[in-house]
Design an enzyme around this catalytic site. Sequence first.
Site, short mmCIF file in Angstrom:
data_model
loop_
_atom_site.label_atom_id
_atom_site.label_comp_id
_atom_site.label_asym_id
_atom_site.label_seq_id
_atom_site.Cartn_x
_atom_site.Cartn_y
_atom_site.Cartn_z
N SER A 187 0.85 -1.19 0.00
CA SER A 187 0.00 0.00 0.00
C SER A 187 0.89 1.25 0.00
CB SER A 187 -0.97 -0.05 1.17
OG SER A 187 -2.00 0.90 1.03
N GLU A 210 -9.27 -5.77 -3.42
CA GLU A 210 -8.69 -4.58 -2.79
C GLU A 210 -9.74 -3.65 -2.18
OE1 GLU A 210 -5.53 -3.88 -2.39
OE2 GLU A 210 -4.36 -4.83 -3.98
N HIS A 255 -7.76 -5.78 0.68
CA HIS A 255 -6.52 -5.02 0.71
C HIS A 255 -5.67 -5.42 1.92
CE1 HIS A 255 -3.99 -1.50 -0.11
NE2 HIS A 255 -4.12 -1.11 1.14
#
Length: 548
Positions: free
Chosen positions: A217, A335, A429
Amino acid sequence: MIAFRRFKVLAALALALPAATHASETAPIVAAPAGAVQGAADGSIRVFRGIPYATPPVQSLRWRPPVALPRWQGVRPATAFGPACVQPQSKTPSSIYSGDPMPVSEDCLTLNIWTPAKADKAPVFLWIHGGALVGGSSRDPVYDGKRLAERGVIVVSINYRLGVLGWLAHPGLSAESPQHVSGNYGLLDQIAALQWVKANISAFGGDPARVTIAGESAGGLSVMYLLESPLARGLFSRAIVESGYMISMPELRKAVYGAPSGEGAGQMLAAALQAPDVAALRGIDAQTLTNAAAGMGYGPWGTVDGRVLPEQMVSAFAAGRQAAVPLLVGFNQGEIRSLTVLAPNAPATAADYEKGIRDRYGDLADAFLRLYPAAGYKQSILATTRDALYGWTAERLARTQTAIGQSAYLYLFDHGYRAADDAGLHAFHASELPFVFGTFDRTPPRWPRVEDVPVNRALSDAMADYWASFAQGGQPVAAQAPAWPAFGSGESYLHFTDVPRVETKLMPGMFALNETVMCRHKATGKIGWNWNVGLAAPKLPAASAECP
């Protein structure tokens, strides 16, 4: 506690040694160039926590580049994590990513090391945590490096300045700088940590010529910044990007792509805080400042300043001006299932969805709707945002790294385990992290619990093998799992479902569509390519010779 006299003897011995030694089975001491440190043993792994790599950037040094620490005297205890960098504090955390409360401080530039007891020129895996450049910490239990270290790599995790304290640009700060730039302090911290590793990791049994930078990320975004930055060249030899996003970036003194300049954003924030100058900003308590900036919507980003980050990432990578190193890169199928705030609201009907897309995407609407159809439009909305941020970025990185003659290994994490699937969070995610680190029992309290069952453990073993072997030799290899071909071999990728599977041509049409949209937005100089996609998109600019 060690008696004072014995402590002095141990310190003297440590300082006299050229490399690592054990003071005891449970308290290893390493005499590094930065100074001697005493850690702890965890089975066959030695762990050193909370080692400072730069001078604390507390108030008077706030918003200045990190400065190397002088060598400390004696043996420094390294058994406890350092505090996290200052970040917004929530009184009622509710996210699946929210962990237990942790100490925070401006004195936070520390790193942690997990090293095999008999390491000798071992590869180094340097982990950069995620958290939108606003939150997170290297002390997060899910990042425990023991299991990767058991595969023969040295794991290093780092803290770096966050939010307004780490990324603020402002004319007053640029005026203080010999280079006349400001912002990017968190990135400069990461570079300082890499410099510390280059100078010191040999003492821990590591090979400074084999450093892999890795992150997820915002950590993946940081890895991309480091791949671009000329200041980081020669400090790493491989890179791993998990769920990174190659978004448009603010420029230091020029408003571009619908965003104010970096300095302009800093001035607007200072005005809102009624701080007339940098001295007044430095006079505000760090936590108060951080909370206020976050509450006002200040977004920390890397800033194009001509020095730390010379240009937009999309331009740098397209022209081959990034670091020429092997790359492992990928994203997760779900995600946006845990990040629905990034997606536009769903309309009432499929017809409304289709009309909205056709109004926005014009000549590309048919291609868009083939990929993200009106039938099942609620899932299409999630997929649209996923691909524009993470999928396109992953494939673009694989393509651009291949184009400069480097091996690139692309993956899609698509594993469904029971608790996540039951919560509607299939392959959400960051859900790959406990599989990479083997930390099923270290996830945050609200995280869908990963069962330690054979299918999950086997997949985790394979992923840890792939990641560790990539750090070892630049090619991901796993026992009891298929060979992972490079992307350049027929646009190959590895599909992590219940087991890893080799496939080709990831989501046909996805990359081409998003690349074209990005190109048309960029050509205007006024439209960013961030979260303004699908039903949140502006009207698409017309095709041109530059952007068909």
